[in-house]
Design an enzyme around this catalytic site. Structure first.
Site, PDB file in Angstrom:
ATOM      1  N   LEU B  90       0.873  -1.455   0.077  1.00 29.76           N
ATOM      2  CA  LEU B  90      -0.104  -0.052  -0.137  1.00 29.76           C
ATOM      3  C   LEU B  90       0.821   1.358   0.033  1.00 29.76           C
ATOM      4  CD1 LEU B  90      -2.901  -0.947   2.347  1.00 29.76           C
ATOM      5  CD2 LEU B  90      -2.962  -0.697  -0.057  1.00 29.76           C
ATOM      6  N   CYS B  91       1.983   1.159  -0.950  1.00 28.78           N
ATOM      7  CA  CYS B  91       2.604   2.400  -0.883  1.00 28.78           C
ATOM      8  C   CYS B  91       2.972   2.796  -2.182  1.00 28.78           C
ATOM      9  CB  CYS B  91       3.827   2.507  -0.049  1.00 28.78           C
ATOM     10  SG  CYS B  91       4.653   0.848   0.052  1.00 28.78           S
ATOM     11  N   GLY B  92       2.139   2.531  -3.216  1.00 20.04           N
ATOM     12  CA  GLY B  92       2.233   2.874  -4.649  1.00 20.04           C
ATOM     13  C   GLY B  92       3.161   1.970  -5.154  1.00 20.04           C
TER      14      GLY B  92
END
Lengths: 134, 294
Positions: B90-92
């Protein structure tokens, strides 16, 4: 003319711990303690676990324990790179004694050379710390 | 026609997703500040270490019998890649970008007939690399930033790496991480650790300011202490940069997600209102036509 001073810096991997001008520092070098005054000959030395004493005038103004590292000295600067550094007054004797005890047990339980070396290193460190705390 | 109740449910579910993403963004922003401070605080040490090493390497590197950590083993058959990524997703594109960089390098090396070994730092790098390089992975370190990112974590990795190097298990070691440029830009970087490569080899004039150093006990002794330490320091630096980059990447990813969720809520609300109005109109028509039929 202002009195000459040494820029003393103590750095650990996590942060810059100490940075100020002092009259003299005594650093525990691998081959013995050495004092750094202004215009010291440039040198690089390893540091053994021990106490760095910072002098203002003829008095010791601060005593800091370091667990080994490196020191770089130039005419106007003295930089010590240390892994662990804390003020002598902040050493928790009971905790260190416990560590020493644990390390000694580790040494007797150690199965291979690597574990033995690690335990020996820890014992040396804890003993130096206790000595420093007096 | 979509059911009114279904639409209502969807709107509320998107709303709660939005709440989560905006909370994650806030958390990432707070953590980013801490990580950035930590990365900045560690810079003086790495810089001074580099300066010392630079001047030492300049004087000692040319001697025969210099440490293989400095000059290499003379071969480059086996490469060790340390791939540092995050423990969480969930961090691109943060994790994928680092892994992609490493994967390209690994493929190029394999094509050139070299042996590749991979050491994964962070759960995500292991997960992603396991698919294509299962048998190349020689070790992993997880929970890098838990409870806090300390020098001891880097020291553990460095110890493993040095032990492998001593055992002659590889010739060249490269670490992959994301350099933190700004919140929106993190650059996947490959840095060679062994043999030692001064980042600014031109910085040798550091010598000129203090003349030539005396070494105590001796330059070889110091160098043999300093080089392994330097590896731990470089790995630590990579981890700190990575940590800051991870939170930066997560912050902008979550910002985007929050915005997207907002757009989706707007769209769904319009649809909900249209449907509701259509329903009302239908009911009116029914009432009117029923009345007319009487």
């Amino acid at each position: 003319m202002a009195k000459e001073q040494v820029e003393f810096e103590l750095v650990s991997p996590e942060k810059l711990l100490f940075s100020q001008s002092v009259d003299m520092v005594v650093v525990p070098g691998e081959d013995g303690d050495f004092g750094v005054l202004p215009r010291h000959a440039p040198m690089i030395s390893t540091v053994r676990p021990g106490v760095i004493a910072i002098y203002s005038g003829k008095e010791v103004s601060e005593r800091i324990f370091v667990a080994g590292g490196f020191a770089e000295v130039t005419g106007e600067r003295c930089t010590v790179l240390a892994e662990i550094a804390l003020r002598v007054g902040e050493i928790d004797k009971a905790a260190v004694k416990q560590q020493l005890q644990d390390a000694k047990e580790d040494l007797s339980d150690a199965k291979d050379d690597a574990a033995r070396d690690a335990a020996r290193k820890q014992i040396g460190l804890s003993e130096a710390m206790l000595n420093a705390a007096g | 026609m979509p059911n009114l109740n279904d639409l209502k449910l969807r709107i509320s579910s998107v709303k709660s997703t939005q709440k989560i993403t905006s909370a994650m963004k806030m958390v990432a922003a707070a953590k980013l500040r801490r990580a950035q401070e930590q990365a900045e605080a560690s810079r003086p040490y790495a810089e001074r270490m580099e300066r010392m090493l630079g001047s030492l390497a300049a004087s000692a590197g040319k001697q025969p019998g210099a440490s293989p950590l400095l000059v290499g083993t003379g071969k480059d058959d086996v490469h060790l890649l340390i791939v540092a990524a995050a423990d969480r997703g969930l961090c691109g594109g943060f994790n994928s970008n680092i892994v992609k960089e490493a994967r390209n390098k690994a493929n190029a090396l394999i094509r050139a007939g070299k042996t590749v070994k991979i050491f994964c730092v962070g759960r995500k790098s292991r997960d992603q690399l396991r698919r294509s390089f299962r048998e190349n992975i020689v070790g992993t370190l997880e929970d890098v930033a838990k409870p806090s990112l300390g020098f001891d974590k880097a020291a553990t990795v460095a110890d493993r790496v040095l032990a492998m190097f001593k055992a002659g298990e590889f010739d060249v070691c490269t670490v992959f991480y994301a350099k933190f440029k700004s919140v929106i830009s993190q650059v996947p970087t490959a840095q060679q650790l062994i043999p030692f490569e001064a980042e600014g080899a031109a910085e040798a004039p550091a010598l000129s300011e203090g003349g030539i150093y005396d070494y105590e006990p001796s330059d070889e002794k110091i160098l043999s202490d300093l080089l392994p330490r330097n590896i731990a320091v470089q790995i630590f630096k990579a981890m700190l940069e990575n940590n800051a980059s991870e939170h930066g990447a997560r912050m902008s990813a979550m910002d985007n997600a929050t915005r997207n969720a907002g757009e989706m809520i707007d769209r769904l609300s319009i649809q909900y209102n249209r449907t509701r109005q259509a329903n009302i109109t239908n009911e009116l028509i029914e009432i009117i036509s029923a009345k007319e039929a009487l």
